[in-house]
Design a protein around this motif. Structure first.
Motif, mmCIF file in Angstrom:
data_model
loop_
_atom_site.group_PDB
_atom_site.id
_atom_site.type_symbol
_atom_site.label_atom_id
_atom_site.label_comp_id
_atom_site.label_asym_id
_atom_site.label_seq_id
_atom_site.Cartn_x
_atom_site.Cartn_y
_atom_site.Cartn_z
ATOM 1 N N ARG A 9 0.385 -1.578 -0.375
ATOM 2 C CA ARG A 9 0.228 0.092 0.160
ATOM 3 C C ARG A 9 0.908 0.917 0.154
ATOM 4 N N MET A 10 2.017 1.728 0.695
ATOM 5 C CA MET A 10 2.717 2.416 1.001
ATOM 6 C C MET A 10 3.474 2.649 -0.142
ATOM 7 N N ALA A 11 4.158 1.596 -1.230
ATOM 8 C CA ALA A 11 4.435 1.522 -2.786
ATOM 9 C C ALA A 11 3.564 2.010 -3.444
ATOM 10 N N GLU A 12 2.289 1.495 -2.934
ATOM 11 C CA GLU A 12 1.146 2.170 -4.780
ATOM 12 C C GLU A 12 0.834 3.211 -3.869
ATOM 13 N N ILE A 13 0.756 4.009 -2.605
ATOM 14 C CA ILE A 13 0.324 5.701 -2.857
ATOM 15 C C ILE A 13 2.425 6.208 -3.134
ATOM 16 N N LEU A 14 3.308 5.670 -2.749
ATOM 17 C CA LEU A 14 4.472 6.249 -3.365
ATOM 18 C C LEU A 14 4.941 6.648 -5.039
ATOM 19 N N ASP A 15 3.821 6.370 -5.523
ATOM 20 C CA ASP A 15 4.447 5.279 -6.556
ATOM 21 C C ASP A 15 3.403 6.796 -7.735
ATOM 22 N N ASN A 16 2.804 7.559 -6.632
ATOM 23 C CA ASN A 16 1.585 8.528 -6.827
ATOM 24 C C ASN A 16 1.985 9.755 -6.917
ATOM 25 N N VAL A 17 3.664 10.039 -6.459
ATOM 26 C CA VAL A 17 4.149 11.408 -5.964
ATOM 27 C C VAL A 17 5.243 12.295 -7.328
ATOM 28 N N ASP A 18 4.728 13.183 -6.645
ATOM 29 C CA ASP A 18 5.918 14.072 -7.967
ATOM 30 C C ASP A 18 7.380 14.450 -7.349
ATOM 31 N N TRP A 19 8.356 13.339 -7.707
ATOM 32 C CA TRP A 19 9.460 13.884 -6.678
ATOM 33 C C TRP A 19 10.216 14.924 -7.480
ATOM 34 N N GLU A 20 9.990 15.307 -8.317
ATOM 35 C CA GLU A 20 10.598 16.655 -8.617
ATOM 36 C C GLU A 20 10.224 17.607 -7.403
ATOM 37 N N GLN A 21 8.892 17.394 -6.680
ATOM 38 C CA GLN A 21 8.637 18.453 -5.804
ATOM 39 C C GLN A 21 9.345 17.895 -4.110
ATOM 40 N N GLU A 22 8.855 18.983 -3.026
ATOM 41 C CA GLU A 22 9.790 18.627 -1.890
ATOM 42 C C GLU A 22 8.453 17.556 -1.129
ATOM 43 N N PHE A 23 9.089 16.034 -0.630
ATOM 44 C CA PHE A 23 7.962 15.223 -0.130
ATOM 45 C C PHE A 23 8.354 15.550 1.874
ATOM 46 N N THR A 24 7.446 16.253 1.761
ATOM 47 C CA THR A 24 7.277 16.824 3.850
ATOM 48 C C THR A 24 6.907 15.994 4.720
ATOM 49 N N ALA A 25 7.143 16.386 5.948
ATOM 50 C CA ALA A 25 7.054 14.855 6.879
ATOM 51 C C ALA A 25 5.285 14.910 6.805
ATOM 52 N N GLU A 26 4.811 16.126 6.749
ATOM 53 C CA GLU A 26 3.380 15.821 5.624
ATOM 54 C C GLU A 26 2.836 15.701 5.386
ATOM 55 N N HIS A 27 3.099 15.369 4.128
ATOM 56 C CA HIS A 27 3.435 14.340 2.888
ATOM 57 C C HIS A 27 3.498 12.827 3.705
ATOM 58 N N PHE A 28 3.937 12.713 4.359
ATOM 59 C CA PHE A 28 4.446 11.404 5.309
ATOM 60 C C PHE A 28 3.575 10.924 5.516
ATOM 61 N N ALA A 29 2.107 11.953 6.355
ATOM 62 C CA ALA A 29 1.250 11.534 7.423
ATOM 63 C C ALA A 29 0.699 11.542 6.869
ATOM 64 N N GLU A 30 0.304 11.986 5.870
ATOM 65 C CA GLU A 30 -0.607 11.838 4.920
ATOM 66 C C GLU A 30 -0.663 10.129 4.392
ATOM 67 N N ALA A 31 0.033 9.374 3.515
ATOM 68 C CA ALA A 31 0.771 8.632 2.966
ATOM 69 C C ALA A 31 0.366 7.022 4.489
ATOM 70 N N LEU A 32 0.947 7.853 5.590
ATOM 71 C CA LEU A 32 1.112 6.857 6.907
ATOM 72 C C LEU A 32 -0.578 6.852 6.914
ATOM 73 N N ALA A 33 -1.416 7.540 7.453
ATOM 74 C CA ALA A 33 -2.216 7.275 7.601
ATOM 75 C C ALA A 33 -3.648 6.612 5.987
ATOM 76 N N MET A 34 -2.924 6.223 4.950
ATOM 77 C CA MET A 34 -3.518 5.912 4.221
ATOM 78 C C MET A 34 -3.432 4.548 4.479
ATOM 79 N N THR A 35 -2.162 4.161 4.039
ATOM 80 C CA THR A 35 -1.728 2.879 4.409
ATOM 81 C C THR A 35 -2.229 2.045 5.120
ATOM 82 N N CYS A 36 -1.921 3.083 6.742
ATOM 83 C CA CYS A 36 -3.295 2.287 8.377
ATOM 84 C C CYS A 36 -4.304 1.857 7.703
ATOM 85 N N HIS A 37 -4.988 3.266 7.090
ATOM 86 C CA HIS A 37 -6.896 2.561 7.079
ATOM 87 C C HIS A 37 -6.845 1.407 6.069
ATOM 88 N N THR A 38 -5.679 1.383 4.937
ATOM 89 C CA THR A 38 -6.597 0.056 4.195
ATOM 90 C C THR A 38 -5.559 -1.492 5.751
#
Length: 285
Positions: A60-89
């Protein structure tokens, strides 16, 4: 800032276990591709279905991160969102199942890199001529005892409770998930090595040996193969991803390096004691 990495070198060993509870991304087949993120999860020992949590969280984490634009900054807040989605799954897929997992994650993005971990799987950053630049601190009972001065680091190596962790990812219903320790930094140089690994590696190989092996004048693949050979007969599953920084373009100044505790987005970090966390963990194993 553009961090370029060579193809990661990985191993995924059974050790003396009858089943594999570790999961990783990328796997051996995918490791030749260019990646911006790397994941290692280790199903918690004592659970009947640790592999379910580790595989679910990794996928699930890989699915979420596969859609991230890595040319932009990836912050702790972005990670918190990905973690929430992963926990939900995980809550949905594994509801009512005796399962839990650790998590380690490394991401490279436009302004540096982000590292996150939950449990006792580890992340290392090593630098030629310097040694260990960063080593994640285990969320474990013995590590807390070492930090409080109750036991020494040497005593922790053989302590009977050395495998008891104080944080993990597990399916919960109406309760707060454990938080991650997140490091964000742009202190990355050409030649740096990042290692993500389960405790099947670190139980068999100490930091001094890791430094000697990984900072030797050799290829990344050869280093990973030599490390795998040391773990081939491990008591536990042993999984690792070794990544070498092949170049850093447009390095930014000044250097930043921060560590913070991050809960899944929308959840409040509960300030509970270590002992209450351990009690809660054992109640759910």
């Amino acid at each position: 800032m553009r961090i370029q990495t060579s193809s990661p070198s990985v191993f995924h060993l059974m050790g003396q276990r009858d089943y594999q509870q570790d999961s990783l991304f990328p796997n051996n087949e995918e490791a030749l591709l260019q990646h911006h993120f790397f994941i290692v999860c280790d199903g918690v020992g004592g659970c009947e279905h640790g592999e379910l949590a580790s595989q679910t969280v990794t996928t699930r984490m890989a699915e979420i991160l596969d859609n991230v634009d890595w040319e932009q900054e990836f912050t702790a807040e972005h990670f918190a969102e990905a973690l929430a989605m992963t926990c939900h799954t995980l809550d949905q897929v594994a509801a009512g199942v005796d399962t839990a997992t650790t998590l380690t994650l490394l991401c490279t993005h436009s302004t540096g890199c982000l590292m996150a971990h939950i449990g006792d799987s580890r992340i290392y950053q090593l630098r030629p001529g310097k040694g260990i630049v960063y080593r994640s601190e285990d969320h474990s009972l013995v590590n807390d005892m070492v930090r409080s001065g109750k036991i020494t680091a040497q005593e922790a190596l053989t302590h009977p409770d050395r495998n008891v962790i104080t944080r993990c990812l597990q399916p919960l219903s109406g309760r707060t998930h454990d938080r991650a320790t997140v490091r964000t930094t742009n202190d990355v140089r050409k030649g740096d090595l990042f290692l993500l690994c389960s405790d099947g590696v670190t139980d068999d190989v100490d930091d001094a040996t890791l430094c000697e092996l990984l900072l030797a004048d050799d290829t990344c693949e050869s280093k990973a193969n030599r490390l795998a050979a040391l773990c081939d007969d491990a008591d536990d599953n042993a999984t690792a991803i070794l990544i070498e920084v092949s170049g850093v373009e447009d390095a930014t100044e000044p250097i930043y390096d921060t560590i913070q505790e991050v809960a899944p987005q929308g959840e409040t970090v509960l300030k509970t004691s270590v002992w209450s966390r351990i009690k809660r963990l054992w109640e759910n194993l």
